[in-house]
Design a protein around this motif. Structure first.
Motif, PDB file in Angstrom:
ATOM      1  N   PHE A  39     -36.223 -20.744  19.714  1.00 17.06           N
ATOM      2  CA  PHE A  39     -36.127 -22.161  20.070  1.00 17.06           C
ATOM      3  C   PHE A  39     -34.973 -22.862  19.356  1.00 17.06           C
ATOM      4  O   PHE A  39     -34.651 -24.006  19.660  1.00 17.06           O
ATOM      5  CB  PHE A  39     -37.439 -22.884  19.752  1.00 17.06           C
ATOM      6  N   LEU A  40     -34.332 -22.164  18.412  1.00 16.69           N
ATOM      7  CA  LEU A  40     -33.165 -22.727  17.735  1.00 16.69           C
ATOM      8  C   LEU A  40     -31.864 -22.346  18.430  1.00 16.69           C
ATOM      9  O   LEU A  40     -30.809 -22.901  18.106  1.00 16.69           O
ATOM     10  CB  LEU A  40     -33.116 -22.242  16.273  1.00 16.69           C
ATOM     11  N   CYS A  41     -31.927 -21.401  19.383  1.00 18.48           N
ATOM     12  CA  CYS A  41     -30.699 -20.915  20.028  1.00 18.48           C
ATOM     13  C   CYS A  41     -29.884 -22.020  20.706  1.00 18.48           C
ATOM     14  O   CYS A  41     -28.656 -22.044  20.575  1.00 18.48           O
ATOM     15  CB  CYS A  41     -31.041 -19.816  21.036  1.00 18.48           C
ATOM     16  N   PRO A  42     -30.504 -22.948  21.449  1.00 13.25           N
ATOM     17  CA  PRO A  42     -29.683 -23.992  22.091  1.00 13.25           C
ATOM     18  C   PRO A  42     -29.150 -25.034  21.107  1.00 13.25           C
ATOM     19  O   PRO A  42     -28.260 -25.808  21.470  1.00 13.25           O
ATOM     20  CB  PRO A  42     -30.666 -24.663  23.081  1.00 13.25           C
ATOM     21  N   LEU A  43     -29.689 -25.049  19.874  1.00  8.74           N
ATOM     22  CA  LEU A  43     -29.343 -26.116  18.932  1.00  8.74           C
ATOM     23  C   LEU A  43     -27.852 -26.192  18.603  1.00  8.74           C
ATOM     24  O   LEU A  43     -27.249 -27.280  18.674  1.00  8.74           O
ATOM     25  CB  LEU A  43     -30.171 -25.970  17.648  1.00  8.74           C
ATOM     26  N   PRO A  44     -27.179 -25.070  18.242  1.00  8.69           N
ATOM     27  CA  PRO A  44     -25.732 -25.164  17.977  1.00  8.69           C
ATOM     28  C   PRO A  44     -24.939 -25.664  19.178  1.00  8.69           C
ATOM     29  O   PRO A  44     -23.945 -26.388  19.015  1.00  8.69           O
ATOM     30  CB  PRO A  44     -25.347 -23.715  17.622  1.00  8.69           C
ATOM     31  N   ILE A  45     -25.388 -25.298  20.388  1.00 14.00           N
ATOM     32  CA  ILE A  45     -24.701 -25.756  21.590  1.00 14.00           C
ATOM     33  C   ILE A  45     -24.864 -27.260  21.761  1.00 14.00           C
ATOM     34  O   ILE A  45     -23.925 -27.975  22.126  1.00 14.00           O
ATOM     35  CB  ILE A  45     -25.246 -25.008  22.823  1.00 14.00           C
ATOM     36  N   ILE A  46     -26.068 -27.760  21.471  1.00 13.32           N
ATOM     37  CA  ILE A  46     -26.321 -29.206  21.546  1.00 13.32           C
ATOM     38  C   ILE A  46     -25.435 -29.945  20.548  1.00 13.32           C
ATOM     39  O   ILE A  46     -24.838 -30.982  20.868  1.00 13.32           O
ATOM     40  CB  ILE A  46     -27.813 -29.508  21.274  1.00 13.32           C
ATOM     41  N   ILE A  47     -25.328 -29.405  19.343  1.00 16.56           N
ATOM     42  CA  ILE A  47     -24.489 -30.032  18.310  1.00 16.56           C
ATOM     43  C   ILE A  47     -23.032 -30.085  18.748  1.00 16.56           C
ATOM     44  O   ILE A  47     -22.336 -31.094  18.561  1.00 16.56           O
ATOM     45  CB  ILE A  47     -24.633 -29.272  16.971  1.00 16.56           C
ATOM     46  N   TYR A 194     -36.203 -29.761  22.663  1.00 13.45           N
ATOM     47  CA  TYR A 194     -35.822 -31.138  22.332  1.00 13.45           C
ATOM     48  C   TYR A 194     -36.480 -31.568  21.018  1.00 13.45           C
ATOM     49  O   TYR A 194     -35.848 -32.215  20.172  1.00 13.45           O
ATOM     50  CB  TYR A 194     -36.231 -32.087  23.455  1.00 13.45           C
ATOM     51  N   TRP A 195     -37.750 -31.208  20.857  1.00 12.92           N
ATOM     52  CA  TRP A 195     -38.481 -31.579  19.643  1.00 12.92           C
ATOM     53  C   TRP A 195     -37.829 -30.947  18.408  1.00 12.92           C
ATOM     54  O   TRP A 195     -37.642 -31.621  17.382  1.00 12.92           O
ATOM     55  CB  TRP A 195     -39.935 -31.122  19.782  1.00 12.92           C
ATOM     56  N   VAL A 196     -37.484 -29.660  18.506  1.00 13.02           N
ATOM     57  CA  VAL A 196     -36.815 -28.979  17.389  1.00 13.02           C
ATOM     58  C   VAL A 196     -35.447 -29.605  17.128  1.00 13.02           C
ATOM     59  O   VAL A 196     -35.076 -29.863  15.977  1.00 13.02           O
ATOM     60  CB  VAL A 196     -36.670 -27.468  17.693  1.00 13.02           C
ATOM     61  N   ALA A 197     -34.701 -29.865  18.200  1.00 13.25           N
ATOM     62  CA  ALA A 197     -33.370 -30.468  18.054  1.00 13.25           C
ATOM     63  C   ALA A 197     -33.467 -31.837  17.391  1.00 13.25           C
ATOM     64  O   ALA A 197     -32.636 -32.178  16.546  1.00 13.25           O
ATOM     65  CB  ALA A 197     -32.696 -30.588  19.419  1.00 13.25           C
ATOM     66  N   ARG A 198     -34.463 -32.607  17.765  1.00 13.47           N
ATOM     67  CA  ARG A 198     -34.630 -33.942  17.175  1.00 13.47           C
ATOM     68  C   ARG A 198     -34.881 -33.851  15.671  1.00 13.47           C
ATOM     69  O   ARG A 198     -34.297 -34.612  14.884  1.00 13.47           O
ATOM     70  CB  ARG A 198     -35.792 -34.663  17.854  1.00 13.47           C
ATOM     71  N   LEU A 199     -35.733 -32.914  15.262  1.00 16.08           N
ATOM     72  CA  LEU A 199     -36.039 -32.765  13.834  1.00 16.08           C
ATOM     73  C   LEU A 199     -34.804 -32.347  13.039  1.00 16.08           C
ATOM     74  O   LEU A 199     -34.553 -32.856  11.938  1.00 16.08           O
ATOM     75  CB  LEU A 199     -37.161 -31.734  13.641  1.00 16.08           C
ATOM     76  N   VAL A 200     -34.039 -31.406  13.593  1.00 14.39           N
ATOM     77  CA  VAL A 200     -32.865 -30.903  12.881  1.00 14.39           C
ATOM     78  C   VAL A 200     -31.731 -31.928  12.888  1.00 14.39           C
ATOM     79  O   VAL A 200     -31.107 -32.200  11.854  1.00 14.39           O
ATOM     80  CB  VAL A 200     -32.392 -29.567  13.500  1.00 14.39           C
ATOM     81  N   LEU A 201     -31.461 -32.514  14.055  1.00 14.83           N
ATOM     82  CA  LEU A 201     -30.349 -33.458  14.173  1.00 14.83           C
ATOM     83  C   LEU A 201     -30.591 -34.740  13.384  1.00 14.83           C
ATOM     84  O   LEU A 201     -29.640 -35.430  13.013  1.00 14.83           O
ATOM     85  CB  LEU A 201     -30.108 -33.794  15.646  1.00 14.83           C
ATOM     86  N   LYS A 202     -31.846 -35.046  13.130  1.00 15.60           N
ATOM     87  CA  LYS A 202     -32.173 -36.228  12.326  1.00 15.60           C
ATOM     88  C   LYS A 202     -31.555 -36.124  10.938  1.00 15.60           C
ATOM     89  O   LYS A 202     -31.119 -37.120  10.353  1.00 15.60           O
ATOM     90  CB  LYS A 202     -33.694 -36.375  12.223  1.00 15.60           C
ATOM     91  N   ARG A 203     -31.483 -34.896  10.427  1.00 14.89           N
ATOM     92  CA  ARG A 203     -30.905 -34.668   9.100  1.00 14.89           C
ATOM     93  C   ARG A 203     -29.379 -34.790   9.114  1.00 14.89           C
ATOM     94  O   ARG A 203     -28.768 -34.902   8.058  1.00 14.89           O
ATOM     95  CB  ARG A 203     -31.316 -33.291   8.576  1.00 14.89           C
ATOM     96  N   PHE A 204     -28.782 -34.743  10.299  1.00 15.28           N
ATOM     97  CA  PHE A 204     -27.328 -34.891  10.436  1.00 15.28           C
ATOM     98  C   PHE A 204     -26.940 -36.308  10.853  1.00 15.28           C
ATOM     99  O   PHE A 204     -25.783 -36.575  11.187  1.00 15.28           O
ATOM    100  CB  PHE A 204     -26.786 -33.893  11.456  1.00 15.28           C
ATOM    101  N   GLY A 205     -27.923 -37.207  10.834  1.00 14.46           N
ATOM    102  CA  GLY A 205     -27.637 -38.606  11.138  1.00 14.46           C
ATOM    103  C   GLY A 205     -27.780 -39.011  12.587  1.00 14.46           C
ATOM    104  O   GLY A 205     -27.483 -40.148  12.952  1.00 14.46           O
ATOM    105  N   TYR A 206     -28.255 -38.092  13.447  1.00 10.34           N
ATOM    106  CA  TYR A 206     -28.455 -38.422  14.860  1.00 10.34           C
ATOM    107  C   TYR A 206     -29.884 -38.929  15.063  1.00 10.34           C
ATOM    108  O   TYR A 206     -30.847 -38.309  14.594  1.00 10.34           O
ATOM    109  CB  TYR A 206     -28.221 -37.200  15.746  1.00 10.34           C
ATOM    110  N   LYS A 207     -30.020 -40.039  15.758  1.00  8.00           N
ATOM    111  CA  LYS A 207     -31.334 -40.615  16.026  1.00  8.00           C
ATOM    112  C   LYS A 207     -31.699 -40.405  17.492  1.00  8.00           C
ATOM    113  O   LYS A 207     -31.170 -41.074  18.366  1.00  8.00           O
ATOM    114  CB  LYS A 207     -31.347 -42.106  15.676  1.00  8.00           C
ATOM    115  N   LEU A 208     -32.594 -39.469  17.734  1.00  7.15           N
ATOM    116  CA  LEU A 208     -33.042 -39.169  19.088  1.00  7.15           C
ATOM    117  C   LEU A 208     -34.399 -39.822  19.338  1.00  7.15           C
ATOM    118  O   LEU A 208     -35.198 -39.989  18.401  1.00  7.15           O
ATOM    119  CB  LEU A 208     -33.156 -37.660  19.302  1.00  7.15           C
TER     120      LEU A 208
END
Length: 320
Positions: A39-47, A194-208
């Protein structure tokens, strides 16, 4: 010169492409952890979509596919491009363009369904692999071995026949309801990613956008009528000997049965919150409801009744 990509962006793109490849390799070779890591595979692509352009993210995704093809084989490379690339690029695009949460889930689910369809088509037409029948045939083989094992333990002919009939019916339902299962898988896939991406991206300053509290989820009346439509189609298909109509009805009924079960779990969560049940025990009860047929049916019926009765309102009014 203005069209040149900055060196920093190239380095970041290459790094995230490599990360995507590594995550996918881990998801292949580590059974239990791999399922969670996938479930983390799409995360780098989203970033990449958020920090750079969609074109740049597509190039990096292809690089990831090439890396995985070199390390694990061409089929795995295709899985990266289609299985995770399409979903990651779609989620990155809709998030970057400030789509609403509902639209993000809808568009992402369609993209996930498209990617799964392409994988099935490629497997069937180009690689002589039928992923649908392969899984079912594998299940058939396991069931046959299981029946032989139980037969060797001295089951009576009646017990053996009953078990075989039950397992055969289950396999037939899997064959018929496969389209509905794929659609459900696409929706769950999108929500979890999306849920995983939201948790991770929150730490990079993105508010989903966040989901509404699970205990407040309620089904709409349109869901009930859609479920009822499935029942009618099954009835008409059986009465007029129209197998295709019955299959469509089974898929609709299965889809909305799962949807109502989820809303039933939401209602269960609301009730447990009123009794101040701890989160760990809550999850135990959720799992018990999902895997115990009687409790699952009760939760499904409760969600259907909740459309018309609103149990939350009644419980809150009683407490007041």
């Amino acid at each position: 010169m203005s069209d040149q990509i900055p060196t920093k962006s190239i380095v970041e793109g290459a790094f995230l492409a490599a990360i995507t490849a590594v995550i996918f390799i881990i998801s292949i070779y580590i059974p239990l952890l791999g399922t969670l890591v996938s479930f983390l595979c799409p995360l780098p692509i989203i970033i990449l979509c958020l920090r750079h352009s969609l074109k740049f993210a597509i190039i990096s995704t292809f690089i990831s596919g090439i890396l995985v093809s070199m390390l694990a084989g061409p089929w795995q490379g295709i899985m990266v491009l289609l299985g995770f690339g399409i979903l990651g690029l779609t989620l990155g695009f809709v998030i970057k363009n400030d789509f609403s949460l509902t639209d993000i889930i809808m568009v992402g689910s369609v993209a996930s369904l498209l990617s799964k369809g392409l994988i099935l088509l490629i497997g069937f037409w180009f690689l002589n692999i039928n992923p649908v029948l392969f899984d079912v045939e594998e299940i058939d083989r396991v069931i046959t071995q299981s029946l032989n094992f139980y037969n060797g333990m001295g089951l009576s002919p009646e017990q053996f026949s009953s078990m075989k009939e039950s397992l055969t019916q289950t396999i037939n339902i899997v064959r018929i309801a496969f389209p509905g299962m794929i659609i459900l898988a696409s929706i769950f896939d999108t929500i979890i990613n999306y849920w995983v991406a939201r948790l991770v991206l929150k730490r990079f300053g993105y508010k989903l956008s966040n989901f509404t509290s699970f205990s407040k989820w309620r089904a709409s009346k349109s869901f009930f009528w859609s479920y009822f439509l499935g029942v009618i189609l099954i009835f008409l298909g059986a009465k007029y000997n129209l197998p295709l109509l019955s299959k469509i009805g089974v898929n609709i009924q299965l889809f909305f049965s799962v949807v109502f079960l989820i809303y039933g779990l939401s209602l269960t969560g609301f009730i447990l919150e009123r009794f101040k049940i701890k989160n760990f025990l809550k999850w135990v009860i959720y799992i018990l409801v999902c895997f115990q047929p009687l409790l699952s049916q009760i939760a499904t019926w409760a969600a259907m009744l909740d459309i018309w009765i609103d149990f939350r309102k009644l419980i809150t009014a009683k407490e007041e």
